[in-house]
Design an enzyme around this catalytic site. Structure first.
Site, PDB file in Angstrom:
ATOM      1  N   GLY A  28      46.739 102.758  71.174  1.00  0.00           N
ATOM      2  CA  GLY A  28      47.807 101.842  71.546  1.00  0.00           C
ATOM      3  C   GLY A  28      48.659 102.435  72.655  1.00  0.00           C
ATOM      4  O   GLY A  28      48.719 101.922  73.751  1.00  0.00           O
ATOM      5  N   PHE A  29      49.331 103.535  72.325  1.00  0.00           N
ATOM      6  CA  PHE A  29      50.177 104.254  73.290  1.00  0.00           C
ATOM      7  C   PHE A  29      51.213 103.332  73.923  1.00  0.00           C
ATOM      8  O   PHE A  29      51.531 103.441  75.096  1.00  0.00           O
ATOM      9  CB  PHE A  29      49.320 104.919  74.379  1.00  0.00           C
ATOM     10  CG  PHE A  29      48.102 105.606  73.825  1.00  0.00           C
ATOM     11  CD1 PHE A  29      48.229 106.698  72.978  1.00  0.00           C
ATOM     12  CD2 PHE A  29      46.834 105.138  74.112  1.00  0.00           C
ATOM     13  CE1 PHE A  29      47.112 107.310  72.439  1.00  0.00           C
ATOM     14  CE2 PHE A  29      45.709 105.742  73.574  1.00  0.00           C
ATOM     15  CZ  PHE A  29      45.854 106.828  72.740  1.00  0.00           C
TER      16      PHE A  29
ATOM     17  N   GLY B 106      45.199 105.656  65.150  1.00  0.00           N
ATOM     18  CA  GLY B 106      44.613 106.960  65.462  1.00  0.00           C
ATOM     19  C   GLY B 106      45.552 108.072  65.055  1.00  0.00           C
ATOM     20  O   GLY B 106      45.259 109.254  65.195  1.00  0.00           O
TER      21      GLY B 106
ATOM     22  N   GLY C 211      56.448 105.741  62.852  1.00  0.00           N
ATOM     23  CA  GLY C 211      55.606 105.198  61.804  1.00  0.00           C
ATOM     24  C   GLY C 211      55.529 106.040  60.549  1.00  0.00           C
ATOM     25  O   GLY C 211      55.816 105.564  59.446  1.00  0.00           O
TER      26      GLY C 211
ATOM     27  N   ARG D 178      58.928 117.717  58.285  1.00  0.00           N
ATOM     28  CA  ARG D 178      57.804 118.018  57.391  1.00  0.00           C
ATOM     29  C   ARG D 178      56.477 117.633  58.032  1.00  0.00           C
ATOM     30  O   ARG D 178      56.364 116.548  58.602  1.00  0.00           O
ATOM     31  CB  ARG D 178      57.984 117.240  56.087  1.00  0.00           C
ATOM     32  CG  ARG D 178      56.875 117.471  55.073  1.00  0.00           C
ATOM     33  CD  ARG D 178      56.940 116.491  53.925  1.00  0.00           C
ATOM     34  NE  ARG D 178      58.126 116.660  53.096  1.00  0.00           N
ATOM     35  CZ  ARG D 178      58.253 117.571  52.121  1.00  0.00           C
ATOM     36  NH1 ARG D 178      57.260 118.401  51.885  1.00  0.00           N
ATOM     37  NH2 ARG D 178      59.364 117.641  51.414  1.00  0.00           N
TER      38      ARG D 178
ATOM     39  N   ASN E 261      50.176 116.188  57.367  1.00  0.00           N
ATOM     40  CA  ASN E 261      48.771 116.595  57.362  1.00  0.00           C
ATOM     41  C   ASN E 261      48.614 117.484  58.593  1.00  0.00           C
ATOM     42  O   ASN E 261      48.732 117.023  59.729  1.00  0.00           O
ATOM     43  CB  ASN E 261      47.859 115.371  57.439  1.00  0.00           C
ATOM     44  CG  ASN E 261      46.375 115.754  57.504  1.00  0.00           C
ATOM     45  OD1 ASN E 261      45.975 116.704  58.167  1.00  0.00           O
ATOM     46  ND2 ASN E 261      45.544 114.991  56.808  1.00  0.00           N
TER      47      ASN E 261
ATOM     48  N   THR F 286      45.863 116.201  61.222  1.00  0.00           N
ATOM     49  CA  THR F 286      46.157 115.019  62.040  1.00  0.00           C
ATOM     50  C   THR F 286      47.407 115.251  62.888  1.00  0.00           C
ATOM     51  O   THR F 286      47.505 114.732  64.002  1.00  0.00           O
ATOM     52  CB  THR F 286      46.325 113.749  61.178  1.00  0.00           C
ATOM     53  OG1 THR F 286      47.355 113.961  60.211  1.00  0.00           O
ATOM     54  CG2 THR F 286      45.030 113.400  60.471  1.00  0.00           C
TER      55      THR F 286
ATOM     56  N   GLU G 253      54.445 111.642  70.060  1.00  0.00           N
ATOM     57  CA  GLU G 253      54.858 111.624  71.459  1.00  0.00           C
ATOM     58  C   GLU G 253      55.398 112.959  71.973  1.00  0.00           C
ATOM     59  O   GLU G 253      55.342 113.235  73.168  1.00  0.00           O
ATOM     60  CB  GLU G 253      55.940 110.541  71.651  1.00  0.00           C
ATOM     61  CG  GLU G 253      55.421 109.172  71.256  1.00  0.00           C
ATOM     62  CD  GLU G 253      56.468 108.080  71.307  1.00  0.00           C
ATOM     63  OE1 GLU G 253      56.227 107.047  71.923  1.00  0.00           O
ATOM     64  OE2 GLU G 253      57.545 108.270  70.708  1.00  0.00           O
TER      65      GLU G 253
END
Ligand code: FES
Ligand code: FES
Lengths: 169, 729
Positions: free
Chosen positions: B243-244, B471, B513, B614, B617, B620, B691
């Protein structure tokens, strides 16, 4: 002339419209949407498939030109139950994010490792002849036709290196 | 049941750290990963729907004016052509992120070259594409269409303006001052999956498969555009191919597909071509930025100025917020900040990954390198000396601040040579070799979010929200959060995303998100834990769950007695947003090679150290960081939108001419995740990381170019021609 294209071992009749690209044939006509369309102009590699053992951009070729050819797509390399070594390595190295370039990267890498094994030289090779070494730079050069806008390159190279080192693809 | 929680206070309980499952923060493989690597994950255009017709957009070949007539007969007799749609409800620009209302409509009015004006629908894609090329359109062209942001009187964005003290005086008095102008070119998101939609009507009910980042806003935008009730619309975006920013707002193909499907009473698929995506969606505005610093003998800032000129179409509210982190990253009591937007008729400007800091930070950090040289101190030390205690403009505390740690740990891990730096210290053959660094900063955002969590009677869990995974890893981190809270392995948690039948998430954008939707899932799980505790005869804070059992050995299935527990978590940020200045911070270090004769720059290695609350993951999160650093390389060296100065059409509107980094441009990248807990950032002490990795990294490369070869550049991207022109000798 067989009037068919064999995809992952199954023969399919050729499309009637000569304008249909191999990519659209796969995605629209026989429902194999694992192969992605990122640009339709040979600029991104998302549509990479393996035709008669050689990787190509399927958007840059018409289905009509592949009478009798044998095409392997991402679906033909492995399945969720039985992924290929590269598919598994991509998963373990997080060699993707959105996943849209991923089938192209994996098809490309699968054929690229064969090219290395056959000692095809690249711009990164020390010599045009003799044995090709499997270095990060060789992999980067040979994979540069596969764009990843998510920027997973570092992890993709790590995944490919692992499989290359294991001698399997 | 819905549990609503508004966060007015920082949460420093860090309760997730006390849970027993031990899966949160771990480097788990993506739960949807096998589907992606085997090509079985369906993206928007890939659903098989019987009787689906194919639509191709037709775009304008004038810059500004009006469509006078469209000659339908020019194509309706072509084989397979079903309809030409030019409904006045068609949208002509993508909505800005979080617009929550219909984007600009009315395809007859043309405001930029490449604007959608009609849709041709046919039985097959090949037929539609051919007909779209042959559609005869007559225009009336307006004469004046300003295209140069420097040629019009710009509008000041008053909420960005800061006049504090007297910067000019401070600069005149200071032993060291800097006054530089830095430019950046426009950028494209260039997500690999082109924008696509399949629309299908069932009576007055509309279902659309689309590639969107924020279905929670997009559904409102679509309902508004079509004059419908939201309840009659279902949007599905389970897999989004990047998306970005480009898929934040509802894009043109969605509205066009819906209108066409209604008109021909059949499902319609519309996929934008790569060239159309480049022109019809969003550009990041070019910027012209003036940076001014006044510093004392030790390099401490006494004055700080940052002004930026950006551009957009008339009628757009978005102005590239290039000053965003400049408001707080460094001190200096005399401050002058101003953002201006020029109204021009290039395509829409909007969010492209890290709007604001993506271009503001490279400019700021290039100027800081100049200051370090003038003061004669190490550039890392210069940053360390200028980290303010509190927000220098709002006088607020920082929610947390890891810049110093990132600078120090990053320098250590990179092997940064401390001290005063001089260019041209190392040459190997044709190549000059040098290093550079820059700070990273990205202001933190957090949003309202809802998610439903169901603990099933069989002891597995289900998480449902219309939040997306573009993603970023949403599927996986939500399985980890729910798993941690409910004592389950993540593979026992099914996460369903990207469907507006589920509770409204925050959407993927602005790096908010994970922390927003993660907080909603946390709240829902907490409520489920309370019910479980009661069943287990204990209190929630004593309830220990792991691998589907309580500490006493009861299984979840035993406790549940055949009944599911379902809770909807509703998170809303409250006073935490006003009481703190919150941001992710970091540091970049780069080593480059610059060719003395060709001016070509290669990045040899690059490291980023980031503190963003925090880590949910580690794998990711690291991927988000390497993605951001990769974008930094593109921004520094190759990415630039080029517009024709005569008609404003985008000249390099494809992936061959707009140069995103490729494999060989990107070396192995090092990432340090500087762990912290930021209780004022979100209920789960997390901030965003999508970002931050590109907020300043380009300056580390630019500064390394100077250190390598002595070419000081103030214009991004630093292409070989520019490097050569600035090369000494
Ligand atoms: S879709 Fe074929 S190379 Fe991009
Ligand atoms: S994983 Fe998104 S483009 Fe490569």
């Amino acid at each position: 002339m067989t009037d068919t294209i064999t995809v992952n071992g199954t023969a399919h009749p050729m499309p009637d419209d000569p304008r249909v690209s191999l990519l659209d044939f796969l995605r629209q006509h026989i429902g194999l949407t694992g192969t992605k369309k990122g640009c339709d102009h040979g600029q991104c590699g998302a549509c990479t498939v393996i035709v008669n053992g050689i990787r190509i951009n399927s958007c840059l070729t018409l289905a009509a030109m592949h009478d009798g050819d044998s095409v392997t797509t991402i679906e033909g390399l492995g399945t969720p139950d039985e992924p290929s070594a590269l598919q598994r390595a991509f998963l373990e190295h997080d060699g993707f994010q959105c996943g849209y370039c991923t089938p192209g990267q994996i098809c490309s890498a699968t054929a690229m490792l064969e090219e290395l094994a056959a000692n095809w030289p690249s711009d990164a090779s020390e010599s045009l002849e003799g044995r090709m070494s499997i270095s990060g730079e060789e992999i980067r050069e040979r994979m540069s036709g596969n764009l990843c806008r998510c920027g997973a390159y570092a992890n993709i190279v790590a995944a490919i290196e692992e499989v290359a080192a294991g001698g399997k693809s | 049941m819905t549990v609503y929680f508004k966060q007015d206070e920082p949460d420093t309980s860090n309760r997730l750290d006390g849970m027993k499952q031990g899966v949160l923060g771990k480097s788990l493989s993506r739960v949807e990963g096998l589907a992606k690597v085997t090509g079985t994950a369906p993206y928007a255009a890939e659903y098989h729907i019987d009787g689906c017709a194919e639509g191709v957009l037709v775009t304008s070949t004038i810059t500004r004016g009006e469509v006078v007539s469209i000659d339908r007969t020019s194509v309706l007799s072509m084989p397979g052509v079903i309809a030409v749609v030019d409904d006045e409800k068609m949208s002509t620009r993508a909505a800005q992120g979080t617009a929550n209302e219909a984007p600009m409509q009315g395809p007859r009015q043309v405001c930029y070259w490449g604007q959608p004006i009609a849709l041709v629908v046919a039985e097959t894609f090949e037929q539609a594409r051919d007909a779209a090329k042959h559609l005869k359109v007559e225009y009336r062209e307006d004469a004046a269409a300003p295209l140069d942001p420097h040629a019009v009187e710009p509008e000041e964005q008053e909420d960005e303006t800061v006049h504090q003290g007297d910067l000019a005086h401070a600069m005149a008095e200071a032993p060291h001052s800097v006054d530089v102008t830095i430019t950046t070119k426009g950028h494209a998101s260039a997500a690999m999956e082109p924008h696509a939609a399949i629309a299908e009507w069932d009576g007055d009910k509309l279902t659309v498969h689309a590639s969107l980042q924020m279905p929670n806003y997009n559904i409102t935008e679509l309902a508004d555009a079509l004059d419908m009730e939201e309840d009659n619309i279902r949007l599905i975006s389970r897999f989004v191919g990047g998306g970005f920013g480009s898929k934040l707002g509802l894009s043109e193909e969605v509205v066009a597909a819906a209108l066409a499907a209604k008109q021909i009473e059949r499902p319609v698929r519309v996929v934008q071509s790569r060239q159309q995506v480049f022109q019809t969606v969003m550009r990041r505005s070019e910027t012209t930025q003036r940076l001014r610093f006044a510093a004392d003998g030790e390099g401490r800032l006494t004055g700080f100025g940052h002004e930026a000129l950006v551009s957009n179409l008339p009628g757009e509210t978005f102005a590239e917020p290039a000053l965003q982190s400049s408001h707080f990253i460094y001190g200096g009591e005399n401050r002058e900040l101003m953002l201006k937007v020029a109204r021009i008729h290039l395509m829409t400007a909007g969010s492209v990954r890290a709007p604001g800091e993506a271009v503001g930070m490279p400019a700021l950090e290039s100027a800081m390198d100049v200051l370090a040289e003038k003061v004669g101190i190490d550039p890392v030390e210069l940053r360390l000396r200028n980290i303010p205690e509190r927000d220098p403009e709002k006088d607020l505390p920082f929610s947390s601040h890891k810049l110093a740690e990132c600078l120090k740990q990053g320098a250590e891990a990179f092997g940064w040579q401390k001290g005063v730096r001089k260019p041209r210290q190392r040459r190997e053959g044709e190549w000059w070799i040098g290093t550079g660094m820059a700070s990273a900063s990205r202001s933190h955002s957090i949003a309202e979010a809802k998610a439903r969590v169901t603990l099933k009677a069989d002891g597995t869990a289900l998480v449902e929200t219309d939040m997306t995974d573009i993603g970023t890893g949403t599927y996986t981190i939500l399985a980890q959060i729910a798993g941690e809270m409910l004592g389950l392995q993540p593979d026992q948690v099914l996460v369903e995303l990207g469907d507006t039948r589920h509770p409204r998430g925050p959407g993927s954008g602005g790096s908010w998100g994970a922390s927003s939707i993660g907080s909603a899932v946390y709240i829902a799980c907490n409520a489920i834990r309370e019910e479980l505790a009661e069943k287990a005869g204990t209190s929630e804070d004593r309830l220990e769950l792991a691998d589907g059992r309580t500490a006493a050995g009861q299984t979840l299935a035993d406790l549940l007695q055949g009944k599911d527990i379902s809770q909807e978590g509703h998170y809303e940020p409250g006073a935490i947003e006003d009481d703190f200045t919150a941001a992710g911070f970091g540091a970049f270090f780069a080593q480059v090679r610059v060719n003395h004769y060709t001016g070509e720059t290669r990045v040899d290695r690059m490291l980023g150290a980031f503190g963003f609350g925090r880590v949910l993951n580690a794998s990711t999160a690291r991927s988000q960081c390497i993605g951001g650093i990769t974008w930094s390389i593109g921004l520094a060296l190759t990415e630039a939108l080029e517009f024709d100065p005569r008609d404003g059409h985008l000249v390099n509107c494809d992936l061959a001419e707009y140069h995103v980094p490729v494999h060989r441009d990107v070396p192995d990248l090092d990432v340090l995740l500087v762990e912290e807990r930021d209780g004022a950032a979100s209920q789960i002490q997390a901030k965003g990381i999508g970002e931050l990795g590109m907020c300043g990294g380009a300056a580390a490369i630019g500064n390394a170019i100077y250190n390598a070869c002595g070419a000081r550049l103030f214009d991004y991207p630093m292409t070989p021609d520019r490097v050569l022109a600035a090369m000494p000798e």
